[in-house]
Design an enzyme around this catalytic site. Structure first.
Site, short mmCIF file in Angstrom:
data_model
loop_
_atom_site.label_atom_id
_atom_site.label_comp_id
_atom_site.label_asym_id
_atom_site.label_seq_id
_atom_site.Cartn_x
_atom_site.Cartn_y
_atom_site.Cartn_z
N ASP A 1 55.01 35.94 41.78
CA ASP A 1 54.02 34.97 41.93
C ASP A 1 54.33 34.09 40.72
O ASP A 1 54.89 34.12 39.57
CB ASP A 1 52.58 35.74 41.27
CG ASP A 1 51.51 34.75 41.30
OD1 ASP A 1 51.40 34.17 42.05
OD2 ASP A 1 50.62 35.00 40.30
N SER B 1 39.63 35.36 39.70
CA SER B 1 38.96 35.95 38.87
C SER B 1 37.36 35.48 38.21
O SER B 1 36.48 36.11 37.77
CB SER B 1 39.72 36.33 37.50
OG SER B 1 40.84 37.33 37.64
#
Length: 274
Positions: free
Chosen positions: A80, A205
């Site tokens: 990532d 998130s």
């Protein structure tokens, strides 16, 4: 179970695909346990920041790959936010089947050229590539919810780079600890209609559960979540230590953190399933 290919997970899953960042072994085992509780596929992500923390990619990558291969559900291991091509190449050599090459800090033409080169190199080796056009809110706590990806620019970027998935800016920001991000759901639908590859939501998130469901319904496919799990892990460890100040065996409080992450992964995958 053999290591899963992220392309297969993304293309075959009718739901949003949860992609969760690994910090240490406890995260990897917790994420897989949470996915197994629902019988859903999952993606273990290793960021460039995680590599810096461990001092090298190989230890954490091999651990994540081992956890993935022992899982009872399809698990892919993904690199990532890699800004260093050498790290991308190392990840591929170690056996990771997908990478996100992040050249978004470069001027647009340089971003396109660098990403196209990496995508071509990866595709020759059967590796799936995600990339990013422009900014997806700032990292390290900088809240920049105003960034937006223009559909016509996204279409052009995908065509010129050949990437397999695109991270888009629609109102999220990295490292949010509160769930108050406001997503541009209309833009997500426009991007989904225009862009021929799966869309990736970074900074998830900070998105409330009901909005995540809507985002998936509008066309988001891969949903990246990191800070929320770190918050759950740290909170559980704090609680354990507060109730037992005499404990010295780290396995006891790390297990509390691991169990908390597992529960959150199960919950979030349920959200993404609609």
């Amino acid at each position: 179970m053999p290591l899963a290919a992220i392309g297969d997970i993304v293309s075959q899953s009718p739901a949003g695909v949860g992609a969760f960042n690994v910090i240490q072994l406890e995260h990897a085992t917790a994420i897989v346990a949470g996915a197994q509780a629902l019988g859903m596929p999952v993606v273990l992500q290793i960021s460039e920041n995680c590599v810096r923390y461990h001092g090298a990619l190989e230890p954490v990558a091999l651990a994540a790959l081992a956890v993935a291969r022992r899982a009872d559900v399809p698990v892919a291991v993904h690199l990532d936010h890699a800004t260093d091509r050498a790290l991308v190449e190392e990840a591929v050599e170690l056996g990771l089947g997908s990478v996100m090459y992040d050249a978004s800090a470069l001027p647009d033409e340089e971003n396109v050229a660098a990403t196209a080169e990496v995508a071509a190199w990866c595709h020759e080796r059967g590796v799936w590539v995600e990339a990013e056009l422009g900014e997806v809110g700032g990292k390290d706590g900088v809240h920049a919810p105003g960034a937006r990806t223009k559909p016509h620019e996204a279409v052009d970027y995908v065509a010129r780079t050949g990437v397999d998935a695109l991270a888009v800016a629609v109102g999220t920001s990295h490292a949010m600890t509160s769930k108050d991000a406001v997503l541009d759901l209309e833009l997500i639908a426009e991007l989904r209609a225009a862009v021929p590859v799966p869309l990736v939501l970074h900074g998830s998130s900070g998105v409330p559960d009901d909005v995540l469901r809507e985002a998936v319904g509008k066309g988001m496919k891969k949903i990246n979540i990191a800070t929320h799990l770190n918050k759950a892990f740290t909170g559980a460890v704090r609680d354990y230590l507060a109730h037992d100040e005499r404990v010295v065996d780290s396995r006891k409080y790390l297990k509390a953190g691991r169990d908390a992450v597992s529960r959150e992964v199960t919950h979030l995958l349920g959200v993404l399933a609609g």
